[in-house]
Design an enzyme around this catalytic site. Sequence first.
Site, mmCIF file in Angstrom:
data_model
loop_
_atom_site.group_PDB
_atom_site.id
_atom_site.type_symbol
_atom_site.label_atom_id
_atom_site.label_comp_id
_atom_site.label_asym_id
_atom_site.label_seq_id
_atom_site.Cartn_x
_atom_site.Cartn_y
_atom_site.Cartn_z
ATOM 1 N N HIS A 36 11.617 -55.858 -44.363
ATOM 2 C CA HIS A 36 12.313 -55.446 -45.591
ATOM 3 C C HIS A 36 13.022 -56.675 -46.156
ATOM 4 O O HIS A 36 13.168 -57.686 -45.447
ATOM 5 C CB HIS A 36 13.360 -54.382 -45.255
ATOM 6 C CG HIS A 36 14.421 -54.922 -44.345
ATOM 7 N ND1 HIS A 36 14.285 -54.908 -42.964
ATOM 8 C CD2 HIS A 36 15.582 -55.563 -44.604
ATOM 9 C CE1 HIS A 36 15.330 -55.509 -42.432
ATOM 10 N NE2 HIS A 36 16.138 -55.932 -43.394
ATOM 11 N N HIS A 120 15.278 -63.217 -48.392
ATOM 12 C CA HIS A 120 14.315 -63.544 -47.340
ATOM 13 C C HIS A 120 13.864 -62.266 -46.655
ATOM 14 O O HIS A 120 14.519 -61.223 -46.781
ATOM 15 C CB HIS A 120 14.986 -64.458 -46.293
ATOM 16 C CG HIS A 120 16.093 -63.765 -45.573
ATOM 17 N ND1 HIS A 120 17.377 -63.685 -46.072
ATOM 18 C CD2 HIS A 120 16.105 -63.052 -44.411
ATOM 19 C CE1 HIS A 120 18.121 -62.985 -45.248
ATOM 20 N NE2 HIS A 120 17.376 -62.581 -44.236
HETATM 21 O O1 3AM Z 1 17.422 -58.658 -43.535
HETATM 22 P P1 3AM Z 1 17.913 -59.373 -42.338
HETATM 23 O O2 3AM Z 1 17.049 -59.183 -41.133
HETATM 24 O O3 3AM Z 1 18.251 -60.801 -42.587
HETATM 25 O O4 3AM Z 1 20.682 -59.160 -39.744
HETATM 26 C C1 3AM Z 1 20.723 -57.868 -40.318
HETATM 27 C C2 3AM Z 1 19.551 -57.594 -41.214
HETATM 28 O O5 3AM Z 1 19.323 -58.745 -42.003
HETATM 29 C C3 3AM Z 1 21.856 -57.778 -41.300
HETATM 30 O O6 3AM Z 1 21.512 -56.664 -42.100
HETATM 31 C C4 3AM Z 1 20.121 -56.524 -42.133
HETATM 32 C C5 3AM Z 1 19.727 -55.134 -41.742
HETATM 33 O O7 3AM Z 1 20.208 -54.834 -40.460
HETATM 34 N N1 3AM Z 1 23.154 -57.614 -40.648
HETATM 35 C C6 3AM Z 1 23.429 -56.984 -39.505
HETATM 36 N N2 3AM Z 1 24.726 -57.047 -39.226
HETATM 37 C C7 3AM Z 1 25.314 -57.769 -40.215
HETATM 38 C C8 3AM Z 1 26.633 -58.187 -40.500
HETATM 39 N N3 3AM Z 1 27.660 -57.876 -39.705
HETATM 40 C C9 3AM Z 1 24.296 -58.125 -41.136
HETATM 41 N N4 3AM Z 1 24.540 -58.844 -42.233
HETATM 42 C C10 3AM Z 1 25.822 -59.210 -42.439
HETATM 43 N N5 3AM Z 1 26.839 -58.896 -41.624
#
Ligand code: 3AM
Length: 177
Positions: A36, A120
Amino acid sequence: MRLFVAIDLPWEVKEQLSELSCNLPGARWVPEDNFHLTLRFIGEANRLQAEEIDLALASLRGRGFTFSLSGLGWFEKNGRVNTLFAGVERNEDLARLQTKVGTALHRVGLAPEKRRFTPHVTLARMDQAVTPALTSFVQANNLYRSVPIRVDNVTLFSSFLGKDQPTYTPEAEYALA
Ligand code: 3AM
């Protein structure tokens, strides 16, 4: 519930991304279904907050647009690589949508995101220094370019952190038009 707002990807793109997902030691690949593009991580929300978030997202308006994934990259923190991702071709519409989502959520009390938006799609998580294997993997796949991806709606996902991989469930979809 742990929530985030994202663009879900067409299955053809998810399939292409999963074809890239091999031959890199230390990479914990994201399962195909989980790919996603995060617009905004929300975090834990109770029922009342979730209802407000739902209303805020339902009020989003805009025109559909397309964007393309292009090339690979990684995020580093304190000299350790934690994320390998497919990048996104520069796209004003996508940046505008991300700002709109942030503004809508700010209205229901969520603090603005401090980090700059770097669109990304996470391909793998890891925890290692930059290795020759990583740089050659990125070089070898850097010509990757997706088909144009049409965006007509955004999705509110819940994320359940399991033992192995998180389970993402689309809770609601919001049409832009
Ligand atoms: O889309 P990506 O994979 O970059 O890393 C988590 C994921 O990002 C991010 O939210 C997306 C869906 O889970 N994520 C998880 N915890 C987070 C946090 N505390 C976070 N982003 C910012 N702060």
